[in-house]
Write an enzyme that holds these catalytic residues in place. Structure first.
Site, PDB file in Angstrom:
ATOM      1  CG  ASP A   1      -2.135   0.867   1.058  1.00 55.96           C
ATOM      2  OD1 ASP A   1      -3.234   0.305   0.901  1.00 55.96           O
ATOM      3  OD2 ASP A   1      -1.999   2.115   1.048  1.00 55.96           O
TER       4      ASP A   1
ATOM      5  CE  LYS B   1     -34.608  -6.310  10.512  1.00 61.18           C
ATOM      6  NZ  LYS B   1     -35.983  -5.844  10.639  1.00 61.18           N
TER       7      LYS B   1
ATOM      8  CB  CYS C   1     -20.732  -2.635  -2.150  1.00 62.10           C
ATOM      9  SG  CYS C   1     -19.049  -3.141  -1.834  1.00 62.10           S
TER      10      CYS C   1
ATOM     11  CE  LYS D   1     -17.437   0.837  -5.061  1.00 60.61           C
ATOM     12  NZ  LYS D   1     -17.126  -0.138  -6.076  1.00 60.61           N
TER      13      LYS D   1
HETATM   14  C1  UDX Z   1     -22.459  -5.717   0.286  1.00 61.74           C
HETATM   15  C2  UDX Z   1     -22.706  -7.134  -0.281  1.00 61.74           C
HETATM   16  O1  UDX Z   1     -23.590  -7.833   0.603  1.00 61.74           O
HETATM   17  C3  UDX Z   1     -21.385  -7.878  -0.458  1.00 61.74           C
HETATM   18  O2  UDX Z   1     -21.647  -9.145  -1.048  1.00 61.74           O
HETATM   19  C4  UDX Z   1     -20.505  -7.033  -1.375  1.00 61.74           C
HETATM   20  O3  UDX Z   1     -19.293  -7.663  -1.633  1.00 61.74           O
HETATM   21  C5  UDX Z   1     -20.271  -5.664  -0.761  1.00 61.74           C
HETATM   22  O4  UDX Z   1     -21.548  -5.029  -0.562  1.00 61.74           O
HETATM   23  P1  UDX Z   1     -21.946  -4.644   2.661  1.00 61.74           P
HETATM   24  O5  UDX Z   1     -22.015  -3.330   1.950  1.00 61.74           O
HETATM   25  O6  UDX Z   1     -20.839  -4.896   3.601  1.00 61.74           O
HETATM   26  O7  UDX Z   1     -21.935  -5.849   1.607  1.00 61.74           O
HETATM   27  O8  UDX Z   1     -23.283  -4.770   3.535  1.00 61.74           O
HETATM   28  P2  UDX Z   1     -24.669  -5.544   3.466  1.00 61.74           P
HETATM   29  O9  UDX Z   1     -24.789  -6.375   4.675  1.00 61.74           O
HETATM   30  O10 UDX Z   1     -24.883  -6.201   2.175  1.00 61.74           O
HETATM   31  O11 UDX Z   1     -25.681  -4.326   3.629  1.00 61.74           O
HETATM   32  C6  UDX Z   1     -25.717  -3.241   2.708  1.00 61.74           C
HETATM   33  C7  UDX Z   1     -26.802  -2.262   3.056  1.00 61.74           C
HETATM   34  O12 UDX Z   1     -28.086  -2.836   2.853  1.00 61.74           O
HETATM   35  C8  UDX Z   1     -26.793  -1.795   4.518  1.00 61.74           C
HETATM   36  O13 UDX Z   1     -27.030  -0.406   4.548  1.00 61.74           O
HETATM   37  C9  UDX Z   1     -27.936  -2.559   5.167  1.00 61.74           C
HETATM   38  O14 UDX Z   1     -28.513  -1.857   6.232  1.00 61.74           O
HETATM   39  C10 UDX Z   1     -28.910  -2.650   3.994  1.00 61.74           C
HETATM   40  N1  UDX Z   1     -29.813  -3.807   4.097  1.00 61.74           N
HETATM   41  C11 UDX Z   1     -29.334  -5.077   4.030  1.00 61.74           C
HETATM   42  C12 UDX Z   1     -31.196  -3.600   4.252  1.00 61.74           C
HETATM   43  O15 UDX Z   1     -31.657  -2.453   4.330  1.00 61.74           O
HETATM   44  N2  UDX Z   1     -32.026  -4.686   4.305  1.00 61.74           N
HETATM   45  C13 UDX Z   1     -31.568  -5.959   4.209  1.00 61.74           C
HETATM   46  O16 UDX Z   1     -32.393  -6.898   4.254  1.00 61.74           O
HETATM   47  C14 UDX Z   1     -30.185  -6.169   4.084  1.00 61.74           C
END
Ligand code: UDX
Length: 444
Positions: A30, A251, A260, A263
């Protein structure tokens, strides 16, 4: 195998540490010298359960090295992972400057035949461009192959996801590299799916876009539930019993955030747009998310004619529990709007306050606990479903100036709230507005 990982952000660090854990010799590279110095001492720059312990163990066993020096980092590599960020350009497309820099560094220091594995989320076609660029630069002196191996880690459970994930995707044009990359990953014990490079690149975007779609769909259902008097928690459970739908990611809440989904959904619209395809459904998903993020403010405005001068407790700053990440967190948008409307904001989060402070106005006050935050407040907005918030003794809310909870994550069962003198509004469920010692109009 001698593996180098370029980039020690979320994806790169977890990739490097877990590859060391399964026995590879890993060098993580890095540019940030301060960060590298800390990581050498097993201090993780991100909060991720189990990561620091795994770092410490593999550093001690000499399988995990951190460096800022690309020469030493790359010269003996048999495999190089690129795991740099691909943030969002203003038009929503993926910004590839860090990837381009990584490619330049590889070209400058490459000494032996190598497989370059791209972990970063990159637009379809990028892996092929990288291969062509490196091959042109090394002019046949060295054999270079590029393999797409997208990451699917969720923050807060990244280690668990690495060892118990649903699948590892290997996108390759040649059997030889596909077999090598499969052998590298085999010890993780996760099912492997081989495909072509472009499909692997697309699997990543399509997966994230589909999950975002599930969330926006449920958020719309929750809004309709409120209007017709249904309960979205029951609806989601009942839907999830159908194996074709599945119970996960149903949910309802205040929209998705994080590094993620926001974007990658926008980038996929750009990828489609580049081939003159309008991804209408995904545009709807993004619009629904944008509206949902402001829902708590709308609900608050139904309880108060004006929120100017009101003290509002914001519970949870991280974009989801078990992380200190506030990138694209709904909390930031909500707090900015509360301040714009003249409210006084007191925020609490178990671990994300330091990161949030960097993004938020100095007008925000921070509390040391849920109880401190809600003391003397006119409303509590629940933004992140931390266990600490879900398990809080509801009695503490009765001591607020106005015991009013607006819960963006449905943390409490309606029946549990009913036994307290609390006014409770949540997502897609009937509100509880009976407050025993004052009438609703009096408090307003
Ligand atoms: C996500 C993907 O799940 C993962 O596979 C990818 O590689 C990176 O992006 P992450 O951003 O860490 O992972 O979080 P994640 O648990 O997926 O939640 C993302 C967002 O969705 C959060 O803001 C969460 O609150 C929201 N969410 C998730 C909901 O509002 N309802 C749900 O049922 C699930």
């Amino acid at each position: 195998m001698n593996i180098s990982v370029i980039g020690t952000g979320y994806v790169g660090l977890v990739t490097g540490v877990t590859l060391a854990e399964i026995g590879h010799e890993v060098i993580c590279i890095d540019l940030d010298a301060q960060k590298i110095e800390k990581m050498k001492q097993a201090i993780s720059p991100i909060y991720e359960p189990g990561l620091s312990e795994m770092m410490a163990r593999n550093i001690a066993d000499n399988r995990l090295i951190f460096t800022t020096n690309h020469q030493t980092g790359l010269e003996n590599a048999e495999v190089i992972y690129i795991a740099v960020g691909t943030p969002e350009n203003e038009d929503g497309s993926a910004n590839l400057i860090y990837l381009e820099q990584a490619v330049k560094d590889i070209i400058a220091h490459l000494a032996n035949d190598v497989i370059v594995i791209i972990k970063s989320t990159v637009p379809v076609g990028t892996n092929h461009k990288v291969k062509e660029q490196i091959q042109t630069a090394v002019k046949g002196r060295i054999q270079v192959e590029v393999v797409s191996n997208p990451e699917f880690l969720k923050e807060g459970s990244a280690i668990e996801d690495t060892f118990q994930g649903d699948r590892i995707i290997i996108g390759s044009d040649n059997k030889r590299e596909a077999v090598i990359v499969e052998a590298i990953n085999k010890p993780f014990g996760v099912p492997i799916f081989h495909t072509d490079i472009k499909s692997a690149e697309m699997i990543k975007y399509a997966s994230n876009a589909f999950l975002a779609t599930k969330i926006s769909f449920m958020n719309e259902i929750s809004n309709i539930c409120e209007l017709v008097g249904a309960d979205v928690e029951n609806v989601a459970f009942g839907m999830g019993l159908d194996n074709r739908i599945g119970g996960k990611f149903l949910k309802a809440g205040i929209g998705y955030g994080g590094s993620c989904f926001p974007k990658d959904t926008k980038a996929l619209i750009q990828i489609a747009g580049n081939v003159n395809y309008e991804f209408e459904l995904l545009k709807g998903v993004i619009n629904v998310n944008r509206k949902q993020q402001m829902l708590l403010i709308e609900k608050l405005r139904h309880c108060y004619n004006t929120i100017e001068g009101k003290r509002i407790a914001v519970l949870g700053l991280a974009f989801k529990p078990n992380t200190d990440d506030v990138r694209e967190a709904v909390s930031i948008l909500i707090i900015e709007e509360l301040l714009r409307q003249g409210a006084e904001v007191v925020a609490y989060d178990p671990i994300a306050i330091a990161n949030a402070k960097v993004l938020l106005s100095s007008d925000v006050t921070y509390a040391a606990s849920v109880e401190n935050a809600i003391e003397g407040s006119d409303a509590a907005l629940i933004i992140t479903e931390w266990d600490e918030i879900k398990n809080a003794d509801l009695n503490i809310f009765t001591k607020m100036r106005r015991p009013l909870i607006i819960d963006g994550r449905n943390c409490y069962k309606l029946d549990s709230v009913k036994s307290f003198s609390i006014e409770y509004h949540s997502i897609g469920r009937p509100s509880i507005v009976e407050v025993t010692n004052q009438t609703f109009s009096e408090i307003k």
